[in-house]
Design a protein around this motif. Structure first.
Motif, short mmCIF file in Angstrom:
data_model
loop_
_atom_site.label_atom_id
_atom_site.label_comp_id
_atom_site.label_asym_id
_atom_site.label_seq_id
_atom_site.Cartn_x
_atom_site.Cartn_y
_atom_site.Cartn_z
N ALA A 189 41.68 47.35 47.68
CA ALA A 189 42.84 47.45 46.79
C ALA A 189 43.17 46.08 46.20
CB ALA A 189 44.05 48.00 47.55
N GLY A 190 43.11 45.04 47.05
CA GLY A 190 43.37 43.70 46.56
C GLY A 190 42.34 43.25 45.54
N MET A 191 41.07 43.59 45.78
CA MET A 191 40.03 43.21 44.83
C MET A 191 40.15 43.98 43.53
SD MET A 191 36.51 42.52 46.87
CE MET A 191 36.35 44.21 47.36
N ALA A 192 40.42 45.29 43.64
CA ALA A 192 40.52 46.12 42.44
C ALA A 192 41.68 45.67 41.56
CB ALA A 192 40.69 47.59 42.82
N ALA A 193 42.72 45.12 42.19
CA ALA A 193 43.86 44.65 41.41
C ALA A 193 43.50 43.46 40.53
CB ALA A 193 45.01 44.27 42.35
N THR A 194 42.40 42.78 40.84
CA THR A 194 41.95 41.65 40.01
C THR A 194 40.98 42.10 38.93
OG1 THR A 194 40.01 41.14 41.39
CG2 THR A 194 42.12 40.18 42.06
N GLY A 195 40.48 43.35 39.02
CA GLY A 195 39.55 43.87 38.02
C GLY A 195 38.10 43.48 38.25
N THR A 196 37.78 42.95 39.44
CA THR A 196 36.41 42.49 39.69
C THR A 196 35.64 43.36 40.68
OG1 THR A 196 37.17 41.05 41.49
CG2 THR A 196 37.08 40.09 39.28
#
Length: 400
Positions: A189-196
């Motif tokens: 979830a944390g990574m997806a929030a950055t778009g990467t």
């Protein structure tokens, strides 16, 4: 397999939650709601991650000490040869994985990266749970205590560490394994929030495929050596071991596959007294498949995450040498080997929580293939020991 399904579900949920926040943005009511949800996931990751990393020194201490203390004495030369062959096989598998991965992984992961922090949002609370003992002292203590207990046969201490292993294994199976999907969901979830996140995920399948191909190559190497020593066709020997390989794929457990591995090893012409000793022992100490996966995936993770340099041969050799030991008597639950090995990755390669989370996800995704390679390779080790023991007996007769 249920764990794998739950882990995949955690990844998917994490990507959806973080992806929605990335698409909506922080503005407006919807953005505020999504930001709250993502931060909730990241907070969960922080709390669960702290507990997971708190338990790692205990895993190292109790499993290594207990495993070393349980190595039988039997015929000293045969036991020593079995330990040596299993360790050399694990070491060789790790070096092959390093050679292949250091060439292929940077090309596979080229252009894929994630932010150093791994998340665009901070948790609601910073939860810290310092470990009672650091990883390296736990590793050294486990070696010392395990060896001394084995030499002096200290039954009370052996019972203490065996029960400590039982407690730790219970915590892993009943707590850590069950919270892993939620922890992984928070990470993604944390990574997806950055778009990467999708740049990272698209290389995972290729990385796992490369690891599985290396499993098969190493099995061919093992049985080529074994077949040359006992004068048998290595392909015929491998064919005979296929039931053990597929049983391990389904059970994801070396211990549960022992009866099948034992029966198929004897089918290859290995004498009963050798097979009956070597196969159960190697189920604990021979981890070539697991080592291939951990080495290759760790290099892939280091090429994706910022702040890591490609480890040199000597640096990685130390890691491989330690992996062959820290995974001794790894718990009989899916993902046990990577939980035990994560301490080495953190200490020697500087892995942070995000890197370990990647490793857990990658390892569990192929755990059944690594286990299948481990147990199938046990049959090759048994063949080598059978040839060694026969030569040893022949030399003794000749000397008389």
């Amino acid at each position: 397999m249920k764990l794998l399904a739950k882990l995949i579900a955690g990844i998917v949920v994490g990507i959806i939650v973080g992806g929605l926040y990335y698409l909506v943005g922080p503005e407006g009511t919807t953005g505020a709601i999504m930001e709250f949800i993502v931060r909730l996931f990241v907070t969960l990751e922080s709390i669960l991650g702290a507990f997971i990393f708190f338990t790692i020194p205990f895993i190292i201490l109790f499993f290594i000490a207990s495993g070393i203390s349980q190595i039988g004495t039997g015929s000293g030369k045969v036991v020593g040869a079995t330990l040596g062959v299993a360790y050399v096989s694990t070491l060789g598998a790790g070096l092959m994985a390093y050679a292949v991965a250091s060439f292929i992984m940077p090309r596979i992961t080229e252009g894929s990266s994630v932010p150093e922090e791994g998340s665009a949002l901070s948790p609601f609370i910073e939860f810290e749970l310092p470990a009672i003992i650091d990883i390296l002292p736990a590793l050294v203590l486990a070696f010392v205590v395990g060896i001394v207990m084995n030499m002096l046969k200290l039954e009370l201490m052996i019972k203490f560490f065996d029960q400590g292993k039982d407690i730790t294994e219970f915590v892993i199976e009943k707590v850590i394994i069950r919270i892993l999907p939620f922890y992984i969901a928070g990470v993604f979830a944390g990574m997806a929030a950055t778009g990467t996140v999708f740049d990272t995920l698209k290389v995972f399948g290729v990385v796992l495929l490369v690891a599985i191909i290396m499993h098969w190559v190493w099995l061919l190497v093992q049985y080529t050596v074994a077949g040359s020593l006992i004068k048998k066709n290595p392909f015929a020997m491998l064919k005979n071991m296929l039931p053990a390989y597929f049983t391990a794929l389904g059970t994801m457990s070396s211990a549960a596959t022992i009866p099948v591995t034992l029966e198929r090893t004897k089918t290859n012409g290995i004498r009963n007294k050798i097979a009956d000793f070597v196969i159960p022992l190697c189920a604990t100490i021979h981890l070539s498949g697991s080592t291939i996966t951990i080495v290759s995936c760790s290099i892939a993770v280091m090429t994706i995450l910022p702040g890591y340099d490609m480890p040199g041969l000597w640096e990685m050799l130390v890691v491989i040498l330690l992996l062959g030991v820290v995974m001794i008597a790894a718990p009989g639950v899916p993902g046990g080997a990577i939980m035990a090995a994560s301490g080495v990755l953190m200490t020697n390669l500087g892995f942070n929580e995000a890197a370990v989370a990647f490793m857990i996800a990658l390892y569990v995704a192929q755990d059944s293939f690594g286990t299948a390679t481990n147990v199938t390779g046990d049959g090759a080790v048994a063949a080598v020991i059978d040839a060694y023991e026969q030569k040893l007996n022949k030399n003794q007769v000749d000397s008389e």
